[in-house]
Design an enzyme around this catalytic site. Structure first.
Site, PDB file in Angstrom:
ATOM      1  N   LYS A  55     -45.839  41.243  46.891  1.00 29.76           N
ATOM      2  CA  LYS A  55     -46.133  42.668  47.053  1.00 29.76           C
ATOM      3  C   LYS A  55     -47.633  42.858  47.270  1.00 29.76           C
ATOM      4  CE  LYS A  55     -45.359  47.109  44.672  1.00 29.76           C
ATOM      5  NZ  LYS A  55     -44.780  47.748  43.482  1.00 29.76           N
ATOM      6  N   SER A 107     -40.179  50.404  39.564  1.00 29.32           N
ATOM      7  CA  SER A 107     -40.479  50.014  40.949  1.00 29.32           C
ATOM      8  C   SER A 107     -39.914  48.673  41.392  1.00 29.32           C
ATOM      9  CB  SER A 107     -41.991  49.991  41.173  1.00 29.32           C
ATOM     10  OG  SER A 107     -42.523  51.266  40.988  1.00 29.32           O
ATOM     11  N   SER A 129     -41.594  51.456  44.139  1.00 25.85           N
ATOM     12  CA  SER A 129     -42.590  51.206  45.169  1.00 25.85           C
ATOM     13  C   SER A 129     -42.496  49.801  45.770  1.00 25.85           C
ATOM     14  CB  SER A 129     -43.988  51.403  44.564  1.00 25.85           C
ATOM     15  OG  SER A 129     -44.209  50.465  43.518  1.00 25.85           O
TER      16      SER A 129
END
Length: 481
Positions: free
Chosen positions: A79, A178, A154
Site C-alpha cells: 500500500k 481499511s 482505504s
C-alpha cells in the site's frame, strides 16, 4: 488452475520445489498488471525493473539454501502509505507526488527478509481517508468483480490487486476498517492484527493510536503466514509490543469444538442489508455444525463508535498532517509571497477535499473551548467501548458479525454523501478503538454477484482464535461446494 490463481503459500511451495522460478512468477504478475490495470487502477507505481532484479537475487538465495521460508520468492504489492527506499511513496496525494523515501518501513523490511519480491505500490484513499478508494489523486480504483463498483477503502488498491490476480498478496493498513471492509467488498481475506503487533515505523501516519498494518491475501492460511512474517517487536516504534507467541500458523486447524462465538444483536439491526445478514447467520450455522457454541448478545455503545472514532482520528490526522507544509519534502506551490503564503498555498493545492475536511474537523475539536467537549469525551467513549468488549470476551472467544453493512456501492454513490460513507465503517471501527484483532473472510456473493465478507473479532493478542474460527468457516465453505 493457472499460476496466478495459486495462493501465496502454494506458489512458495512450487518455487521451493523448483517447479516455478521466482522470475517466472514475477513476470506473470507484471503481465497481469499490464493487461488489467488500465481498467482497475490498483497501482500508483509499478517497479518492473526493480521487481525483476529482486526476483533474480531472491532466486539465487533460494538456490543457495539461504531463504527457506514459505513466502520466499512470492511477489507482493505494498500500500502506498508505507515507505520504500528509493521507490516513490505518495499516499495517493498530490502533496507527496515527488516523495522518494530514504528508508523502508519495518513491516516491508520484514517481508524482504522473508524473500518477498515487491511489484509496486497500490492505490488508496488519499492519506487513507475514505472508504472507497475514490479520494485518490491518481484516480479511482475499480472492483474486479464489477468495475462499476468501488473496491472499498482505504486499502482498496491492495484488495483489488489481490482479487484481480495482479499480485499474490498485499500489505494494507487499517485505521477504522481499511483492510477488512475492502477485503469484504473484493472477496479476499484480510487481517487487522492487535494494535502494536506490527511495527508502524515507516507507515505514514493518519491516526497514530489506531493505525495498524496487516496482510491481504486469498485465504486464511496466507494471512496467518504473512502476519507471522511481518509481526515483530521494533524499538523504533514506541507503540510496538514485544509478544512471546507469534506462531499464528499453529491456529490453522479445522476444529472449533467448544469455541464460544457471540453475535452482537446491535450488529444485526437496521441499516444492515438482508443478504449480508443472511451470510452472517449462515456462517454462524456452519460453525455451530462444527461444534461451536453460538449465541446472540448485547454489545452496547455501538452507536457511539462512529462519532468517537471520527473525532479521535480527525484530531490525530490534523496533528500528523501538519508536517506536510512544502518545506522539507513533497509538493510546494509555484507562486507565493512569504512563508505563510507558501504554507497555505502548498497545503490548499496539495490536499484533496476529504483530507481538508478531516484536518478542519480535527483542528476544530482540538481548539480551546472544544477540546473538553469533543476530544476528551471521545477518549472517554473509547475507554467505555474497550470495557464493553472486555466484558464480551469474558464470555466469548470470538465475536462474529458483518464486515460492512452492504456489498460494494457503485462508483460515485458514497462521495456525494460523506456521512453515509462514514456510516459504512460501523462494524469495523470499534475494533480499532479497542485495539483488537479482526479478520474479514469471504462468505459468498449477493444477488448482484458482489462479494460478501463476514468479520471475526478476537480479544487483544488472541489472533489465533479468529484464525481458527476463520479457517474452520473457510473449510466448511469448501466442503459445501
Amino acid at each position: 488452475m493457472g499460476l496466478l490463481d495459486l495462493t501465496a503459500v502454494e506458489l512458495g511451495k512450487k518455487i521451493k520445489a523448483g517447479e516455478v522460478s521466482v522470475v517466472e512468477a514475477t513476470k506473470a504478475a507484471l503481465d497481469q498488471i499490464k493487461e488489467k490495470d488500465d481498467l482497475y487502477n490498483c497501482y500508483v507505481t509499478v517497479d518492473e525493473e526493480g521487481a525483476l532484479k529482486q526476483a533474480e537475487e531472491v532466486q539465487k538465495k533460494i538456490d543457495a539454501g539461504e531463504l527457506t521460508g514459505p513466502l520466499a520468492g512470492v511477489p507482493v504489492a505494498i500500500k502506498d502509505n508505507m515507505c520504500t527506499k528509493g521507490l516513490l511513496t505518495t499516499c495517493s496525494s498530490k502533496i507527496l507526488e515527488n516523495f522518494v523515501p530514504t528508508y523502508t518501513a519495518e513491516a516491508v523490511l520484514n517481508l524482504e527478509k522473508a524473500g518477498a519480491v515487491i511489484l509496486g505500490k497500490t492505490n488508496m484513499d488519499e492519506f487513507a481517508m475514505g472508504s472507497t478508494t475514490e479520494t485518490s489523486y491518481y484516480g479511482v480504483t475499480r472492483n474486479p468483480h464489477n468495475p462499476e463498483h468501488v473496491p472499498g477503502g482505504s486499502s482498496g488498491g491492495s484488495c483489488a490487486a489481490v482479487a484481480a490476480n495482479e499480485c499474490f498478496y498485499a500489505l494494507g493498513s487499517d485505521t477504522g476498517g481499511s483492510i477488512r471492509q475492502p477485503s469484504s467488498f473484493c472477496g479476499v481475506t484480510g487481517i487487522k492484527p492487535t494494535y502494536g503487533t506490527v511495527s508502524r515505523y515507516g507507515l505514514i501516519a493518519y491516526g497514530s493510536s489506531l493505525d495498524q498494518i496487516g496482510p491481504v491475501a486469498k485465504d486464511v492460511t496466507d494471512c496467518a503466514v504473512i502476519l507471522e512474517a511481518i509481526a515483530s517487536h521494533d524499538p523504533k516504534d514506541s507503540t510496538s509490543v514485544a509478544r512471546e507467541d507469534l506462531d499464528f500458523t499453529s491456529a490453522l486447524v479445522d476444529d472449533v469444538k467448544g469455541m464460544r462465538i457471540g453475535i452482537p444483536r446491535d450488529y444485526l439491526g437496521e441499516g444492515l442489508d438482508s443478504e449480508v445478514k443472511a451470510a452472517v447467520l449462515d456462517a454462524a450455522k456452519k460453525l455451530e455444525a462444527k461444534g461451536a457454541i453460538v449465541e446472540e448478545f448485547d454489545l452496547s455503545l455501538v452507536e457511539y463508535a462512529i462519532p468517537a472514532y471520527y473525532v479521535i482520528a480527525s484530531a490525530e490526522a490534523s496533528s500528523n498532517l501538519s508536517r506536510f507544509d512544502g518545506v522539507k519534502y513533497g509538493y510546494r506551490a509555484k507562486e507565493y509571497e512569504g512563508l505563510h503564503s507558501m504554507y497555505k498555498k502548498s497545503r490548499s493545492e496539495g490536499f484533496g477535499a476529504e483530507v481538508k475536511r478531516r484536518i478542519m474537523l480535527g483542528s476544530f475539536v482540538l481548539s480551546s473551548g472544544y477540546y473538553d467537549a469533543y476530544y476528551l469525551k471521545a477518549l472517554r467513549t473509547k475507554a467505555l467501548i474497550k470495557q464493553a468488549f472486555d466484558r464480551a470476551f469474558e464470555k466469548y472467544d470470538v465475536i462474529l458479525g458483518p464486515a460492512a453493512p452492504t456489498t460494494a456501492p457503485k462508483l460515485g454513490e458514497s462521495l456525494s454523501d460523506p456521512l453515509k460513507m462514514y456510516l459504512g465503517d460501523i462494524y469495523t471501527i470499534s475494533v480499532n478503538l479497542a485495539g483488537l484483532p479482526g479478520m474479514s473472510v469471504p462468505a459468498g456473493e449477493d444477488s448482484k454477484g458482489l462479494p460478501i465478507g463476514v468479520q471475526f473479532i478476537g480479544d487483544c493478542f488472541k489472533e489465533k482464535n479468529i484464525i481458527r474460527a476463520g479457517y474452520a468457516f473457510e473449510c466448511s465453505r469448501k466442503e459445501a461446494e
